[in-house]
Design an enzyme around this catalytic site. Structure first.
Site, PDB file in Angstrom:
ATOM      1  N   LYS A 136     -90.097  45.400   4.199  1.00  0.00           N
ATOM      2  CA  LYS A 136     -90.303  46.692   4.865  1.00  0.00           C
ATOM      3  C   LYS A 136     -88.993  47.431   5.120  1.00  0.00           C
ATOM      4  O   LYS A 136     -88.955  48.648   5.165  1.00  0.00           O
ATOM      5  CB  LYS A 136     -91.052  46.492   6.189  1.00  0.00           C
ATOM      6  CG  LYS A 136     -92.515  46.138   6.002  1.00  0.00           C
ATOM      7  CD  LYS A 136     -93.219  46.077   7.347  1.00  0.00           C
ATOM      8  CE  LYS A 136     -94.663  45.635   7.153  1.00  0.00           C
ATOM      9  NZ  LYS A 136     -95.409  45.631   8.412  1.00  0.00           N
ATOM     10  N   SER A 161    -102.773  38.252   0.468  1.00  0.00           N
ATOM     11  CA  SER A 161    -103.000  39.590   1.005  1.00  0.00           C
ATOM     12  C   SER A 161    -104.480  39.974   0.956  1.00  0.00           C
ATOM     13  O   SER A 161    -105.169  39.748  -0.033  1.00  0.00           O
ATOM     14  CB  SER A 161    -102.195  40.610   0.201  1.00  0.00           C
ATOM     15  OG  SER A 161    -102.500  41.903   0.676  1.00  0.00           O
ATOM     16  N   ARG A 174     -88.764  35.331  23.042  1.00  0.00           N
ATOM     17  CA  ARG A 174     -88.050  34.051  23.110  1.00  0.00           C
ATOM     18  C   ARG A 174     -86.541  34.280  23.025  1.00  0.00           C
ATOM     19  O   ARG A 174     -85.767  33.745  23.801  1.00  0.00           O
ATOM     20  CB  ARG A 174     -88.537  33.166  21.961  1.00  0.00           C
ATOM     21  CG  ARG A 174     -87.852  31.841  21.863  1.00  0.00           C
ATOM     22  CD  ARG A 174     -88.431  31.043  20.721  1.00  0.00           C
ATOM     23  NE  ARG A 174     -88.241  31.695  19.417  1.00  0.00           N
ATOM     24  CZ  ARG A 174     -88.637  31.178  18.266  1.00  0.00           C
ATOM     25  NH1 ARG A 174     -89.284  30.031  18.248  1.00  0.00           N
ATOM     26  NH2 ARG A 174     -88.422  31.817  17.135  1.00  0.00           N
ATOM     27  N   GLY A 176     -92.832  39.396  21.979  1.00  0.00           N
ATOM     28  CA  GLY A 176     -92.225  39.467  20.650  1.00  0.00           C
ATOM     29  C   GLY A 176     -91.363  40.698  20.486  1.00  0.00           C
ATOM     30  O   GLY A 176     -91.542  41.707  21.193  1.00  0.00           O
ATOM     31  N   GLU A 204     -81.843  38.564  23.145  1.00  0.00           N
ATOM     32  CA  GLU A 204     -80.995  39.587  22.507  1.00  0.00           C
ATOM     33  C   GLU A 204     -81.814  40.487  21.570  1.00  0.00           C
ATOM     34  O   GLU A 204     -81.510  41.665  21.427  1.00  0.00           O
ATOM     35  CB  GLU A 204     -79.853  38.932  21.707  1.00  0.00           C
ATOM     36  CG  GLU A 204     -78.814  38.214  22.556  1.00  0.00           C
ATOM     37  CD  GLU A 204     -79.330  36.931  23.195  1.00  0.00           C
ATOM     38  OE1 GLU A 204     -80.248  36.303  22.615  1.00  0.00           O
ATOM     39  OE2 GLU A 204     -78.845  36.588  24.300  1.00  0.00           O
ATOM     40  N   ASP A 218     -97.995  51.506  10.433  1.00  0.00           N
ATOM     41  CA  ASP A 218     -98.264  50.411  11.370  1.00  0.00           C
ATOM     42  C   ASP A 218     -98.440  50.933  12.798  1.00  0.00           C
ATOM     43  O   ASP A 218     -99.283  50.464  13.552  1.00  0.00           O
ATOM     44  CB  ASP A 218     -97.104  49.396  11.364  1.00  0.00           C
ATOM     45  CG  ASP A 218     -97.127  48.513  10.139  1.00  0.00           C
ATOM     46  OD1 ASP A 218     -98.218  48.299   9.569  1.00  0.00           O
ATOM     47  OD2 ASP A 218     -96.050  48.013   9.740  1.00  0.00           O
TER      48      ASP A 218
END
Ligand code: ATR
Length: 287
Positions: free
Chosen positions: A75, A24, A160, A136, A163, A111
């Protein structure tokens, strides 16, 4: 107490909680920010197992703790351990920042606001009314999509696993204009779009992939953002730069999500330039 070893040092404390904290960059960034702002606080990285998570999170109620950041893979897992959630955390269904408010833990998410500030303030790019394609549909993609939709962009999502993109669309369509894309339609959409954002891990050093996530190096009209920061220039960004597009890597999103966490804990504006410098130096040192 589980955090005693860290809390023995005087002053206040912040933490980042993940399964593997050793990589990190948040301690470097936040410790530089605390020092610059004259705040007597120290930031530590904690590697925590799933079994330890509830006990570690409970220990954040200590009055010496300002709060913590949460990253992969917790998260989502910390949500039931919070006393309440901010609207941002609720919408993203993820907590990346915990605020200790007098012993009560508030789950927050920076974020999304961090991504938006990285575009607006970091790159001077305004997404309102623009066509954006995202690659993504994972956790980071949700924060990015939320930011773009709340700002009035039109968003196409290619992933990719179709669903997962559908599930993201279902959850976020109430916030704006979002549609799932399939190939080859996705390629045409990218060429028409102003901005392309890669939120997949393709191009990340740890995955040993030198490939671009795009099939044929197709580019949007104006700008490409990759939220990866190791390496600082992914093959996708290199290709975009070669083709004359504006580019931005993930360092800016990391800084601004950290800046918004810093403000949530301290009530003070974050020293953005100091945080950028600390991060870039640490990344340069990694080579
Ligand atoms: P994060 O929290 O960083 O977003 P994540 O939730 O694991 O991480 O999401 C990773 C994203 O990268 C997903 O969109 C994933 O696609 P899938 O949903 O199909 O798994 C994408 N991804 C990872 N490796 C990939 C690869 N080799 N090619 C294409 N997409 C990939």
């Amino acid at each position: 107490m589980v955090l005693d070893e860290y809390l023995s040092k005087e002053g206040k404390h912040g933490f980042v909680i993940s399964s593997n904290a050793s990589h990190s960059l948040s301690p470097v960034m936040h410790n530089a920010a605390f020092k610059h702002a004259g705040i007597d606080a120290t930031y530590h990285a904690l590697g925590v197992s799933e079994a330890e998570l509830p006990e570690v999170v409970a220990a954040l109620r200590d009055p010496r703790v300002l709060g913590a950041n949460v990253t992969i893979p917790y998260k989502h897992a910390v949500i039931p351990l919070m006393d309440d959630l901010t609207a941002e955390a609720h919408m993203a269904k993820a907590v990346n920042t915990i605020i200790n408010e007098g012993g009560k833990l508030r789950g927050h998410n920076t974020d999304s606001t961090g991504f938006l500030r990285s575009l607006k303030e970091g790159a001077g790019y305004d997404v309102e009314g623009r066509d954006v394609v995202m690659l993504g549909a994972g956790g980071s993609a949700r924060a990015v999509a939320l930011a773009l939709l709340r700002e009035g962009a039109t968003v196409g999502v290619y992933n990719r696993t179709f669903e997962k993109a559908q599930s993201l669309e279902r959850d976020l369509s109430r916030y704006g204009d979002i549609a799932v894309l399939r190939l080859p339609e996705a390629e045409r959409a990218i060429m028409r779009a102003s901005l392309l954002v890669n939120t997949t891990s393709v191009g990340h050093m740890a995955y040993g992939e030198a490939d671009s996530p795009l099939p044929h190096g197709i580019m949007p009209r104006e700008m490409v953002v990759d939220i990866i920061y190791r390496p600082t220039k992914t093959p996708l960004l290199e290709a975009a730069e070669r083709q004359g597009r504006k580019i931005q890597n993930g360092v800016a999103m990391l800084v601004y999500q950290g800046a918004d966490a810093f403000t949530a804990w301290t009530g003070k504006p974050a020293p953005i330039a100091v945080m950028f410098k600390a991060l870039n130096e640490a990344l340069d040192a990694e080579g």
